[in-house]
Write a protein that holds these residues in place. Sequence first.
Motif, short mmCIF file in Angstrom:
data_model
loop_
_atom_site.label_atom_id
_atom_site.label_comp_id
_atom_site.label_asym_id
_atom_site.label_seq_id
_atom_site.Cartn_x
_atom_site.Cartn_y
_atom_site.Cartn_z
N PHE A 47 34.57 24.10 -35.37
CA PHE A 47 35.73 24.97 -35.59
C PHE A 47 35.31 26.32 -36.17
CE2 PHE A 47 38.99 26.58 -38.52
CZ PHE A 47 40.04 26.77 -37.64
N ILE A 48 34.49 26.31 -37.20
CA ILE A 48 34.04 27.56 -37.82
C ILE A 48 33.24 28.39 -36.83
CG2 ILE A 48 32.60 28.56 -39.64
CD1 ILE A 48 33.32 26.18 -41.40
N SER A 49 32.37 27.74 -36.06
CA SER A 49 31.56 28.47 -35.08
C SER A 49 32.43 29.10 -34.00
CB SER A 49 30.54 27.52 -34.43
OG SER A 49 29.64 27.02 -35.39
N SER A 50 33.45 28.36 -33.55
CA SER A 50 34.32 28.85 -32.47
C SER A 50 35.20 30.00 -32.94
CB SER A 50 35.19 27.71 -31.95
OG SER A 50 34.41 26.66 -31.44
N VAL A 51 35.62 29.95 -34.20
CA VAL A 51 36.55 30.96 -34.71
C VAL A 51 35.83 32.19 -35.27
CG1 VAL A 51 38.37 31.41 -36.41
CG2 VAL A 51 38.34 29.24 -35.16
N PHE A 52 34.78 31.98 -36.05
CA PHE A 52 34.14 33.07 -36.77
C PHE A 52 32.81 33.54 -36.17
CE2 PHE A 52 36.77 30.75 -39.86
CZ PHE A 52 37.60 31.78 -40.28
N HIS A 53 32.13 32.64 -35.43
CA HIS A 53 30.82 33.00 -34.87
C HIS A 53 30.78 32.70 -33.37
CE1 HIS A 53 29.58 31.76 -39.18
NE2 HIS A 53 29.77 33.06 -39.15
N PHE A 54 31.84 33.07 -32.68
CA PHE A 54 31.97 32.67 -31.27
C PHE A 54 30.83 33.22 -30.42
CE2 PHE A 54 33.57 33.18 -26.94
CZ PHE A 54 33.97 31.89 -26.67
N ASP A 55 30.55 34.49 -30.53
CA ASP A 55 29.52 35.11 -29.68
C ASP A 55 28.13 34.53 -29.97
OD1 ASP A 55 31.39 36.70 -28.44
OD2 ASP A 55 31.12 38.38 -29.82
N GLN A 63 23.10 34.61 -20.05
CA GLN A 63 24.27 35.45 -20.27
C GLN A 63 25.48 35.09 -19.40
OE1 GLN A 63 24.02 37.65 -22.84
NE2 GLN A 63 21.95 36.83 -23.04
N VAL A 64 25.60 33.83 -18.99
CA VAL A 64 26.79 33.41 -18.23
C VAL A 64 27.90 33.05 -19.21
CG1 VAL A 64 25.50 32.61 -16.23
CG2 VAL A 64 25.97 31.02 -18.11
N PRO A 65 29.16 33.14 -18.79
CA PRO A 65 30.27 32.81 -19.70
C PRO A 65 30.19 31.36 -20.20
CG PRO A 65 31.08 33.98 -17.77
CD PRO A 65 29.65 33.65 -17.49
N ASN A 66 30.42 31.20 -21.48
CA ASN A 66 30.43 29.87 -22.10
C ASN A 66 31.53 29.85 -23.15
OD1 ASN A 66 29.69 27.30 -23.08
ND2 ASN A 66 28.33 28.20 -24.60
N TYR A 67 32.28 28.75 -23.19
CA TYR A 67 33.48 28.72 -24.03
C TYR A 67 33.44 27.69 -25.15
CZ TYR A 67 34.93 31.29 -19.90
OH TYR A 67 34.99 32.19 -18.88
N LEU A 68 32.36 26.92 -25.23
CA LEU A 68 32.21 25.94 -26.29
C LEU A 68 30.81 26.04 -26.89
CD1 LEU A 68 33.89 22.66 -24.91
CD2 LEU A 68 34.71 24.09 -26.79
N PRO A 79 27.95 29.30 -42.70
CA PRO A 79 27.69 28.16 -43.60
C PRO A 79 27.70 26.80 -42.91
CG PRO A 79 29.99 28.74 -43.74
CD PRO A 79 29.38 29.70 -42.76
N GLU A 80 27.81 26.78 -41.56
CA GLU A 80 27.93 25.51 -40.86
C GLU A 80 26.77 24.57 -41.13
OE1 GLU A 80 29.56 28.59 -37.86
OE2 GLU A 80 28.46 28.55 -39.75
N CYS A 81 25.55 25.13 -41.16
CA CYS A 81 24.38 24.27 -41.35
C CYS A 81 24.42 23.58 -42.71
CB CYS A 81 23.09 25.08 -41.20
SG CYS A 81 22.85 26.37 -42.45
N HIS A 82 24.93 24.24 -43.73
CA HIS A 82 25.00 23.65 -45.07
C HIS A 82 26.05 22.53 -45.11
CE1 HIS A 82 22.42 26.91 -46.27
NE2 HIS A 82 23.33 27.82 -45.93
N ILE A 83 27.17 22.75 -44.43
CA ILE A 83 28.22 21.71 -44.36
C ILE A 83 27.68 20.48 -43.64
CG2 ILE A 83 30.49 21.15 -43.41
CD1 ILE A 83 31.19 24.14 -43.71
N TRP A 84 27.01 20.71 -42.51
CA TRP A 84 26.49 19.60 -41.71
C TRP A 84 25.40 18.84 -42.47
CZ3 TRP A 84 27.71 16.58 -37.94
CH2 TRP A 84 26.73 15.89 -37.22
N ARG A 85 24.51 19.55 -43.12
CA ARG A 85 23.43 18.90 -43.86
C ARG A 85 23.98 18.11 -45.04
NH1 ARG A 85 18.97 23.89 -43.81
NH2 ARG A 85 18.46 23.69 -41.58
N PHE A 86 25.00 18.63 -45.69
CA PHE A 86 25.62 17.90 -46.80
C PHE A 86 26.23 16.60 -46.31
CE2 PHE A 86 29.50 16.93 -49.21
CZ PHE A 86 28.97 16.74 -50.47
#
Length: 261
Positions: A47-55, A63-68, A79-86
Amino acid sequence: MRSFQTKMLQGSNILGHERPLVIRVSFSSCVVCTVLLPLFGLITCVFISSVFHFDDSTGTHCQVPNYLPSISASISLSPECHIWRFCIGLHSAPRFLVAFTYFRFYKARFASRFPESPLSCLNLAFSILENLGLLLLTYVSSSETYFVHKEGFVLFIISSLIYMSITCRLWKAIKKYSLSPEDAKSHHWKVRFLLLNVSFCAFAGFFYWKHNMYCESGSYTLFALFEYLVVFSNMAFHLTAVWDFKSREVMVISSSEEKDF
């Protein structure tokens, strides 16, 4: 208030010795919490990656279109890596506990039966390897050392498939001689989740190969989608332990004894 304090003192002291502190948690609750930790971590990171770090999380080498975002991409950012590691670090210890609980359960059931007895040892080994593979791909991100992260992912996938296959074989033997409907239901859903996991792995591998070979638009998106489904079906398989140890409890006992020297 005074009477309550007296009861507390009497309850915590027997003949001059402190009564040991006993914490009881149902095994089912332990299993559910163990599965919910990586589930929460994965959903939060995607969710955080899709909303805040989409590109950054959806960029591809051609460089083809990707949506997930793929799982590897979403857990390598901050901070996703810290959440996942925790979440994974917190869930790993109960996972080892569940693995050894299953091992003791199988050894008690099958004793010296062949091939179930040696299969129970293999089951423990691949359960530990699955957890170690997950820890490896978690704490070594693809942006840090891609080769190590990739090997951790491969170890996790192969070990989990072998572990689930052996588990289904063991529960087939248990169901054969058991009169409990819970055992039959557990085996039934274990087989279903294994078949789903194998199918999702095949689709994920196909779209990953297709993306790398032809760089088709949408191939990496479908790879990421089926990658999620691989993880979700794996979690669902582990969740069947709720039926296997429904009446069991995890006990933590703490006691302090005075020793005379």
